[in-house]
Design an enzyme around this catalytic site. Structure first.
Site, PDB file in Angstrom:
ATOM      1  N   ARG A   1      60.876 -10.669 -20.439  1.00 60.79           N
ATOM      2  CA  ARG A   1      59.732  -9.766 -20.618  1.00 60.79           C
ATOM      3  C   ARG A   1      60.166  -8.604 -21.503  1.00 60.79           C
ATOM      4  O   ARG A   1      61.154  -7.926 -21.198  1.00 60.79           O
ATOM      5  CB  ARG A   1      59.253  -9.243 -19.264  1.00 60.79           C
TER       6      ARG A   1
ATOM      7  N   GLU B   1      27.391  -3.707 -25.837  1.00 58.04           N
ATOM      8  CA  GLU B   1      27.069  -5.137 -25.695  1.00 58.04           C
ATOM      9  C   GLU B   1      27.119  -5.500 -24.230  1.00 58.04           C
ATOM     10  O   GLU B   1      27.323  -4.633 -23.374  1.00 58.04           O
ATOM     11  CB  GLU B   1      28.047  -5.983 -26.517  1.00 58.04           C
TER      12      GLU B   1
ATOM     13  N   ARG C   1      36.315 -16.835 -36.960  1.00 59.19           N
ATOM     14  CA  ARG C   1      36.588 -15.630 -36.161  1.00 59.19           C
ATOM     15  C   ARG C   1      37.989 -15.700 -35.546  1.00 59.19           C
ATOM     16  O   ARG C   1      38.679 -14.681 -35.434  1.00 59.19           O
ATOM     17  CB  ARG C   1      35.535 -15.447 -35.068  1.00 59.19           C
TER      18      ARG C   1
ATOM     19  N   LEU D   1      32.088  -7.270 -30.116  1.00 59.95           N
ATOM     20  CA  LEU D   1      32.534  -8.551 -30.659  1.00 59.95           C
ATOM     21  C   LEU D   1      31.487  -9.037 -31.658  1.00 59.95           C
ATOM     22  O   LEU D   1      30.280  -8.926 -31.411  1.00 59.95           O
ATOM     23  CB  LEU D   1      32.686  -9.585 -29.532  1.00 59.95           C
TER      24      LEU D   1
ATOM     25  N   TYR E   1      41.137 -15.889 -27.951  1.00 64.77           N
ATOM     26  CA  TYR E   1      40.471 -17.097 -27.478  1.00 64.77           C
ATOM     27  C   TYR E   1      39.159 -17.309 -28.210  1.00 64.77           C
ATOM     28  O   TYR E   1      38.666 -16.415 -28.912  1.00 64.77           O
ATOM     29  CB  TYR E   1      40.258 -17.045 -25.960  1.00 64.77           C
TER      30      TYR E   1
ATOM     31  N   LYS F   1      38.823 -10.947 -30.445  1.00 65.50           N
ATOM     32  CA  LYS F   1      38.472 -11.675 -29.210  1.00 65.50           C
ATOM     33  C   LYS F   1      39.730 -11.942 -28.379  1.00 65.50           C
ATOM     34  O   LYS F   1      40.270 -13.045 -28.352  1.00 65.50           O
ATOM     35  CB  LYS F   1      37.750 -12.979 -29.559  1.00 65.50           C
TER      36      LYS F   1
HETATM   37  N1  PDD Z   1      31.927 -14.469 -24.739  1.00 65.84           N
HETATM   38  N2  PDD Z   1      30.510 -10.033 -26.756  1.00 65.84           N
HETATM   39  C1  PDD Z   1      31.509 -10.304 -25.895  1.00 65.84           C
HETATM   40  C2  PDD Z   1      32.240  -9.172 -25.263  1.00 65.84           C
HETATM   41  C3  PDD Z   1      31.839 -11.650 -25.616  1.00 65.84           C
HETATM   42  O1  PDD Z   1      32.836 -11.920 -24.773  1.00 65.84           O
HETATM   43  C4  PDD Z   1      31.095 -12.687 -26.223  1.00 65.84           C
HETATM   44  C5  PDD Z   1      31.402 -14.137 -25.984  1.00 65.84           C
HETATM   45  C6  PDD Z   1      30.041 -12.331 -27.101  1.00 65.84           C
HETATM   46  C7  PDD Z   1      29.216 -13.366 -27.805  1.00 65.84           C
HETATM   47  O2  PDD Z   1      29.936 -14.016 -28.825  1.00 65.84           O
HETATM   48  P1  PDD Z   1      29.603 -15.515 -29.252  1.00 65.84           P
HETATM   49  O3  PDD Z   1      28.170 -15.540 -29.612  1.00 65.84           O
HETATM   50  O4  PDD Z   1      30.498 -15.749 -30.402  1.00 65.84           O
HETATM   51  O5  PDD Z   1      29.905 -16.385 -28.043  1.00 65.84           O
HETATM   52  C8  PDD Z   1      29.796 -10.994 -27.352  1.00 65.84           C
HETATM   53  C9  PDD Z   1      32.342 -15.838 -24.472  1.00 65.84           C
HETATM   54  C10 PDD Z   1      31.209 -16.791 -24.468  1.00 65.84           C
HETATM   55  C11 PDD Z   1      33.163 -15.880 -23.188  1.00 65.84           C
HETATM   56  O6  PDD Z   1      33.956 -14.969 -23.023  1.00 65.84           O
HETATM   57  O7  PDD Z   1      33.039 -16.818 -22.402  1.00 65.84           O
END
Ligand code: PDD
Length: 287
Positions: free
Chosen positions: A101, A182, A52, A207, A33, A150
Site C-alpha cells: 500500500r 445532478e 468517455r 458527469l 468505470y 467517472k
Molecule cells: N451512472 N451522473 C452520475 C453521477 C452518474 O453516476 C451517471 C451514471 C450519470 C449518467 O451518465 P450516463 O448517461 O452516461 O449513464 C450521471 C451509472 C449508470 C452508474 O453508476 O450505474
C-alpha cells in the site's frame, strides 16, 4: 447459470475471478468505470461510453490497457456467454496492484486491472417506474470537485440513495450553492411551463452523461427548446415535468421533489415522448 466474468485477459466463472487485496481500486478508489446497457442483445451507445472511458483514463494519467476494439469484443463476448437480452455491462479499470500500500502511484510497468461483468435485467426497457414516475429528495452535494471523471468513488452517491430510501423516496438530487448539480447516479432535468428542457451545463461539476448527450440531440431534432443552465429545487417543484437520465434507467420521470408534486404529480406528456424516441433511436443504432 454461473455468470462468466472477464478479469485481465481471462473469461472465468464469477466464483473463480480474483483481484489482489493491494489493488488500488480497492485501497484508494483509484479506478474508473463505465456502465453500458444492453437491449435486444446489443450494446447501447458503446462508442459514447468508450470515448468517455478514454477521457477518464487520460484525466487520471492512467494507462490504456486495452484498445477500444478489444473492449468492444470483450463486451460482446460477455453478452453472448451470459445470454443477455436486456441488462448491463459493467467495466472497471484500476491503476492495478502495487507490491504494497502506497499513496504514490506505482511505476508504469505495474499492469492495470481490467474487470468486466454483465448484469441480467429482463424488462429493463419496460421498467414500471417509467409509467409511475419516481420521487426524489434533495441533499447537499458533498462529492469531490472532478465529477466529470467517472471514478469508482461512489460512497456518497450510495449514502444519498440510502437517505432517499429512509424518507420513502427513490433517489436524491444533489445541490451545491443553491443549484442542482445532478442525481446520485444520473443527470437531472426539468421541463418548464413553456415546454423548455433545462439541465445543468457541462463542467467539472457533473458527469458528462452519455444518455444526456443523446437525449439533448434528440430533443433538439424534435424542435424542443433546450437550455443548459443550473436550476434550483424550487424551480423543479414548480416545473411542468422533471426527469433524469442514465444508461441504466434511460429517461425516467420524476413526479415528486422534496415531498412536493411536480406538475399534477403524475407523469406528463413530454418525458414519455423523449423516453420513447430515445429507446427507439438507440435500439436502431445498437451494436
Ligand atoms: N451512472 N451522473 C452520475 C453521477 C452518474 O453516476 C451517471 C451514471 C450519470 C449518467 O451518465 P450516463 O448517461 O452516461 O449513464 C450521471 C451509472 C449508470 C452508474 O453508476 O450505474
Amino acid at each position: 447459470m454461473t455468470r462468466t466474468v472477464y478479469v485481465n485477459g481471462e473469461y472465468l466463472p464469477e466464483t473463480e475471478a480474483k483481484v489482489s487485496i493491494f489493488d488500488r481500486g480497492f485501497l484508494f478508489a483509484d479506478g474508473v468505470y463505465e456502465v453500458t446497457s444492453v437491449l435486444d442483445g446489443k450494446l447501447i451507445d458503446f462508442e459514447g461510453h468508450a470515448k468517455r472511458l478514454t477521457r477518464s483514463l487520460n484525466e487520471l494519467d492512467m494507462p490504456h490497457p486495452v484498445t477500444m476494439d478489444e473492449l468492444l469484443e470483450i463486451h460482446r463476448e460477455l453478452v453472448k456467454l451470459n445470454e443477455i437480452e436486456e441488462g448491463l455491462v459493467y467495466l472497471q479499470i484500476t491503476r492495478g496492484a502495487d507490491a504494497d500500500r502506497d499513496f504514490v502511484f506505482p511505476s508504469a510497468d505495474v499492469p492495470a486491472t481490467v474487470v468486466l461483468f454483465t448484469q441480467n435485467k429482463p424488462g429493463l426497457a419496460d421498467n414500471p417506474a417509467a409509467q409511475k414516475g419516481i420521487k426524489v429528495i434533495s441533499i447537499d452535494d458533498q462529492r469531490w470537485g472532478r465529477r466529470d471523471i467517472k471514478t469508482v468513488q461512489l460512497l456518497y452517491p450510495s449514502m444519498g440513495k440510502m437517505m432517499a430510501k429512509a424518507q420513502g423516496c427513490d433517489d436524491a438530487w444533489l445541490v451545491e450553492d443553491g443549484y442542482v448539480t445532478e442525481g446520485t447516479s444520473n443527470n437531472a432535468y426539468i421541463v418548464t411551463q413553456e415546454g423548455t428542457i433545462v439541465t445543468r451545463q457541462l463542467s467539472n461539476d457533473i458527469l458528462h452523461g452519455i444518455t444526456r448527450a443523446a437525449v439533448l440531440r434528440f430533443a433538439k431534432e424534435a424542435q424542443i427548446k433546450v437550455e443548459e443552465r443550473p436550476f434550483t429545487i424550487e424551480e423543479a417543484q414548480n416545473a411542468k415535468e422533471a426527469f433524469f437520465t442514465s444508461a441504466s434507467a434511460f429517461v425516467m420521470p420524476v413526479v415528486e421533489v422534496d415531498g412536493k408534486a411536480v406538475g399534477d404529480g403524475k407523469v406528463g406528456d413530454m418525458v414519455p415522448r423523449i423516453r420513447e424516441i430515445y429507446l427507439e433511436e438507440m435500439r436502431k443504432a445498437a451494436v
